[in-house]
Design an enzyme around this catalytic site. Structure first.
Site, PDB file in Angstrom:
ATOM      1  N   HIS A  62       0.838  -1.194   0.000  1.00  0.00           N
ATOM      2  CA  HIS A  62       0.000   0.000   0.000  1.00  0.00           C
ATOM      3  C   HIS A  62       0.875   1.246   0.000  1.00  0.00           C
ATOM      4  CE1 HIS A  62      -3.496  -2.533   1.678  1.00  0.00           C
ATOM      5  NE2 HIS A  62      -3.571  -2.411   0.359  1.00  0.00           N
ATOM      6  N   ASN A 112      -3.296  -5.777  -2.262  1.00  0.00           N
ATOM      7  CA  ASN A 112      -3.637  -6.677  -1.151  1.00  0.00           C
ATOM      8  C   ASN A 112      -5.081  -7.199  -1.240  1.00  0.00           C
ATOM      9  OD1 ASN A 112      -2.390  -8.004   1.010  1.00  0.00           O
ATOM     10  ND2 ASN A 112      -3.409  -6.662   2.522  1.00  0.00           N
ATOM     11  N   HIS A 165       2.330  -3.290   6.953  1.00  0.00           N
ATOM     12  CA  HIS A 165       1.381  -2.235   6.582  1.00  0.00           C
ATOM     13  C   HIS A 165       1.349  -1.210   7.704  1.00  0.00           C
ATOM     14  CE1 HIS A 165      -0.947  -4.211   3.223  1.00  0.00           C
ATOM     15  NE2 HIS A 165      -0.223  -5.231   3.676  1.00  0.00           N
ATOM     16  N   TYR A 216     -11.328  -7.096   9.777  1.00  0.00           N
ATOM     17  CA  TYR A 216     -12.474  -7.140   8.876  1.00  0.00           C
ATOM     18  C   TYR A 216     -12.202  -8.212   7.837  1.00  0.00           C
ATOM     19  CZ  TYR A 216      -9.307  -3.636   6.720  1.00  0.00           C
ATOM     20  OH  TYR A 216      -8.208  -2.968   6.270  1.00  0.00           O
ATOM     21  N   GLU A 272       0.302  -4.446  11.136  1.00  0.00           N
ATOM     22  CA  GLU A 272      -0.057  -3.034  10.973  1.00  0.00           C
ATOM     23  C   GLU A 272       0.766  -2.263  11.980  1.00  0.00           C
ATOM     24  OE1 GLU A 272      -2.162  -1.700   8.801  1.00  0.00           O
ATOM     25  OE2 GLU A 272      -3.680  -3.196   8.277  1.00  0.00           O
TER      26      GLU A 272
HETATM   27  O1  0X9 Z   1      -6.946  -3.734   4.283  1.00  0.00           O
HETATM   28  C1  0X9 Z   1      -5.787  -4.141   4.228  1.00  0.00           C
HETATM   29  O2  0X9 Z   1      -5.275  -4.597   3.224  1.00  0.00           O
HETATM   30  C2  0X9 Z   1      -4.928  -4.066   5.483  1.00  0.00           C
HETATM   31  N1  0X9 Z   1      -5.154  -2.842   6.183  1.00  0.00           N
HETATM   32  S1  0X9 Z   1      -4.606  -1.441   5.558  1.00  0.00           S
HETATM   33  O3  0X9 Z   1      -5.112  -0.372   6.375  1.00  0.00           O
HETATM   34  N2  0X9 Z   1      -3.020  -1.419   5.689  1.00  0.00           N
HETATM   35  O4  0X9 Z   1      -4.970  -1.367   4.219  1.00  0.00           O
HETATM   36  C3  0X9 Z   1      -5.312  -5.184   6.414  1.00  0.00           C
HETATM   37  C4  0X9 Z   1      -5.203  -6.537   5.825  1.00  0.00           C
HETATM   38  C5  0X9 Z   1      -5.620  -7.579   6.817  1.00  0.00           C
HETATM   39  N3  0X9 Z   1      -6.174  -8.680   6.150  1.00  0.00           N
HETATM   40  C6  0X9 Z   1      -7.500  -9.015   6.212  1.00  0.00           C
HETATM   41  N4  0X9 Z   1      -8.284  -8.470   7.081  1.00  0.00           N
HETATM   42  N5  0X9 Z   1      -7.874  -9.893   5.342  1.00  0.00           N
HETATM   43 ZN    ZN Z   2      -1.977  -1.571   4.015  1.00  0.00          ZN
END
Ligand code: 0X9
Ligand code: ZN
Length: 766
Positions: A175, A249, A301, A354, A376
């Site tokens: 990201h 991602n 991340h 999530y 994170e």
């Molecule tokens: O949304 C994402 O890809 C990640 N958070 S971010 O704020 N860095 O974009 C979290 C990914 C965690 N993976 C799942 N929840 N599947």
């Molecule tokens: Zn991210």
């Protein structure tokens, strides 16, 4: 508990960050835009806010407090909307400018980690590291990005033959706007290379492992975020129609296309046209496939301070034994981070953040069997969010490195030695104690017959005995019979077929497990078969169903069929043991139910331990793994939590599990010690069941040593000092004590006493 409803930008129709690429794009100007935290208690408020703007400054769209970036016109609408908000910052452009200024200042510093660095600076640094230690590292090419930038990596390992070494992979910046996620992998590379000669833990790791670091997985997006739009997230795929970017991602193959990913090219979580449609994910996938030695991977991340393990595409946990390993390693990483600068990172399954289908660690684990995490990084809250001050690069990197070392050390070990029922810390005096050892082949094969227990009694030399194979990975070890008060130091050792030794604890014999031999008194033994003075209910209890009762439980998919006591035992305490018409009829709903034990008098005890068998299930229903089961203890003053089970653990999916703890570790040994078992359903949609059985309190101690007759002054020898004490009182007719020489206790010191002491005079005390 938390709402599972909110998914990252799933429904967002148009996202302002996804702007068309102009021929020469001027940087996006955020002058006058505010960063606000908006309170969105229900979907109604969220819908009203999304009608004003969809530009939230996090990737976690959820109910509660959500940060947004609003233009002056949008802010006016927000003010008029009646929605509750607080302004985090008045002018987002100032944030960006301040970040740039701090960064420019940091660029002039000596350390590489005082400023965020560009794609070119990162690649230059990789070259410098190779020049510094060509014996330890080499630069490699992963492949090319969609705009043709090369994605580079660094391969780091100790000198010598590296074939057969386990691989570890760390990448960052899928990201674009998560700049700290570039610096952390760079710091990992830096520390491993710079401290190989001085840090024995780093050397030991690199002599067993090959580390692959890929600091910038999305170079096009990263440069775009640095030069044009600070809040750019995706890669720079031209989706047509002036719309750019695929969320890398969401582009991986595991569960691709599912929840939390969008089919709309404008969206921040646009998953692309197919799994691995993007060159950036293709090249990383190909790299992982080409390196089957990789056993663990972390995808960095920001932000939120989380350690996330699979899965994230659905409410699925890895099977055992992997789950336990994920749970343990994640907790260890959180501990390592906490111990570095006191930052709290929460470890949990990805889906607890999530659902987001198509993320990198899900594919790494699901397709390659690699233990894979999303971490994170800092900060933990929306402000400063992605604009983590440059002054925090170094501390963030340091604590992350501690986590990486903890996980890596455990992952590259060749054999995993564990103790299914714990390693004994108290053993009964004068009798051998057997315990179970599990030896799993992780990255090597076990040499049959090499499994041994080494024991030293009271600091003596270590004596080895062979373990007895019980089948599978299980062995039995036996500690020798030891007199009361004796201390046993012990460790387990096994060898790989390559001849390497693996020991548990790993630094043995420098450090060992330790047990004390004592006489064990059973102070309480409650099989729950008959009524004792337990009470149901405590202040604050608010569960509407699933209230504790004592009965022969009726099976459901979440509740035991049988209590734990062997037949003829049938009863246990259970959160309403009736089955009802469905799994959810008599489970715990609506809050908390507490069960309190009778008071136990432990005041005369030496070192009591409480043990019990417990059942906890919260992994079913539409919101699984959200609740915990707590065990508390009081000495009559305050309640202290002695054990928390769940929310997601190997022991929170039903099944009877044994647990014990030392009372002194939590409360004083008073005359009224009580235990409390608390089951709680803190949110809707979860099935919560708990049960307790076979509670025991055992005291560990040794009887006072027998006095040594004739050793009047208690110094361990019967010598002239004792004799002269007696002689100085010789003839005293009354009021004499043992110390005065009254050996037979008749009150005087006379010939009977003198002949008694002379009988043992000069003999050593037993
Ligand atoms: O949304 C994402 O890809 C990640 N958070 S971010 O704020 N860095 O974009 C979290 C990914 C965690 N993976 C799942 N929840 N599947
Ligand atoms: Zn991210």
């Amino acid at each position: 508990m938390t709402s599972r409803w909110g998914i990252c930008l799933l429904t967002a129709a148009a996202v302002l960050w996804c702007r068309p690429a102009a021929a020469q794009e001027a940087p996006v100007d955020y002058t006058g835009h505010k960063m606000v935290n908006v309170t969105l208690p229900t979907e109604a408020e969220l819908d009203r806010m999304l009608a004003i703007t969809e530009k939230f400054a996090t990737c976690r769209l959820h109910l509660g407090t959500v940060p947004f970036i609003v233009s002056p016109a949008e802010f006016a609408q927000l003010e008029a909307s009646g929605l509750e908000y607080t302004v985090l910052h008045d002018n987002v452009q100032e944030l960006i400018d301040a970040e740039r200024a701090e960064n420019e200042q940091g660029q002039r510093d000596d350390s590489w980690f005082t400023a965020y660095k560009s794609y070119v600076q990162v690649n230059t640094r990789l070259d410098e590291l190779v020049a510094l230690r060509p014996d330890l590292c080499s630069k490699f090419t992963v492949g090319s990005s969609i705009e043709g930038r090369t994605v580079y990596g660094l391969r780091i390992t100790g000198p010598g033959d590296s074939s057969g070494r386990a691989g570890l992979m760390f990448d960052g910046c899928q990201h674009a706007r998560e700049w700290i996620a570039v610096m952390v992998p760079m710091y990992i590379a830096d520390r491993m290379i710079e401290t190989y000669d001085t840090d024995s833990a780093v050397a030991a790791l690199l002599d067993e492992a090959v580390v692959y670091v890929v600091p910038i997985a999305n170079p096009d997006g990263y440069e775009y975020s640095r030069t044009t739009d600070r809040y750019w997230r995706k890669n720079r795929r031209n989706n047509g129609g002036g719309i750019y970017g695929v969320d890398l991602n969401r582009n991986w193959g595991q569960g691709w296309g599912g929840a939390g990913s969008s089919g709309n090219p404008s969206d921040e979580t646009y998953r692309g046209t197919a799994p691995f449609s993007e060159p950036e994910t293709q090249i990383l996938r190909n790299f992982a496939i080409a390196h089957p030695e990789i056993v663990a991977h972390i995808d960095f991340h920001s932000y939120s301070q989380l350690i996330l393990y699979p899965y994230g595409y659905d409410y699925i946990l890895p099977p055992e034994p992997d789950l336990s390993r994920f749970v343990d390693l994640s907790a260890d990483m959180a501990d390592a981070i906490l111990a570095t600068h006191g930052e709290v990172y929460i470890d949990q399954p990805s889906y607890d953040l999530y659902l987001a289908a198509g993320d990198m660690p899900d594919w790494m684990y699901g397709n390659q069997g690699i233990f894979a995490w999303t971490i994170e990084l800092r900060p933990d809250s929306a402000f400063p969010g992605f604009e983590l001050p440059a002054s925090e690069i170094l501390p963030t990197a340091e604590e992350s490195f501690a986590a990486v070392m903890s996980m890596s050390q455990q992952m590259v070990i060749k054999l995993l030695i564990t103790y299914p029922a714990g390693h004994p810390s108290q053993v009964p005096a004068e009798q051998p104690t057997a315990f179970q050892v599990s030896i799993q082949e992780v990255n090597a094969q076990l040499q049959a017959g090499s499994e041994k227990l080494f024991v030293s009694v009271d600091g003596g030399a270590f004596v080895e005995t062979a373990l007895t194979a019980l089948g599978g990975t299980l062995y039995q070890a036996t500690l020798p019979a030891t007199p009361c008060g004796g201390v046993l130091d012990y460790y387990v050792e096994a060898q790989t077929t390559q001849g390497a030794y693996v020991r548990s604890p790993s630094e043995a014999p420098a450090s060992t497990w330790s047990a004390t031999a004592s006489e064990i008194t059973l102070a309480a033994d409650d099989t729950m078969e008959t009524a004792t003075a337990w009470t149901v209910g405590a202040t604050g209890d608010n569960a509407t169903t699933g209230i504790w009762n004592r009965m022969d439980p009726q099976a459901t998919a979440a509740q035991p069929e049988d209590d734990h006591t062997p037949a003829p035992g049938v009863n246990c305490w259970v959160t309403d043991g009736r089955a009802g018409t469905s799994i959810g009829t008599y489970d715990v709903d609506g809050g908390r139910t507490s069960l309190t034990s009778p008071a136990y008098n432990l005041s005369a005890m030496t070192d009591p331990y409480v043990s019990y068998w417990r059942w906890f299930s919260n992994n079913q229903g539409s919101a699984p793994n959200e609740d915990v089961f707590r065990v508390q203890i009081t000495d009559g003053a305050t309640w202290v939590t002695a054990e928390t089970v769940g929310p997601a653990s190997a022991e929170s999916g039903g099944g009877w599990f044994y647990h014990e703890f030392r009372v002194r570790d939590f409360v004083a040994l008073s005359g009224s010690v009580q235990l409390r078992f608390i089951a709680e359903d803190a949110g809707g949609g979860s099935i919560v069941e708990a049960a307790v059985d076979d509670l025991q309190i055992r005291d560990f101690g040794c009887p006072e040593p027998e006095p040594c007759p004739g050793d009047l002054n208690g110094d361990g020898v019967r010598d002239l000092a004792d004799l002269s004490a007696l002689l100085s009182n010789y003839g005293s007719p009354a009021g004499m004590t043992y110390e005065d020489g009254d050996m037979d206790g008749d009150g005087d010191v006379d010939l009977a006493d003198l002949s008694a002491i002379l009988e043992v005079y000069g003999l050593a005390c037993p």
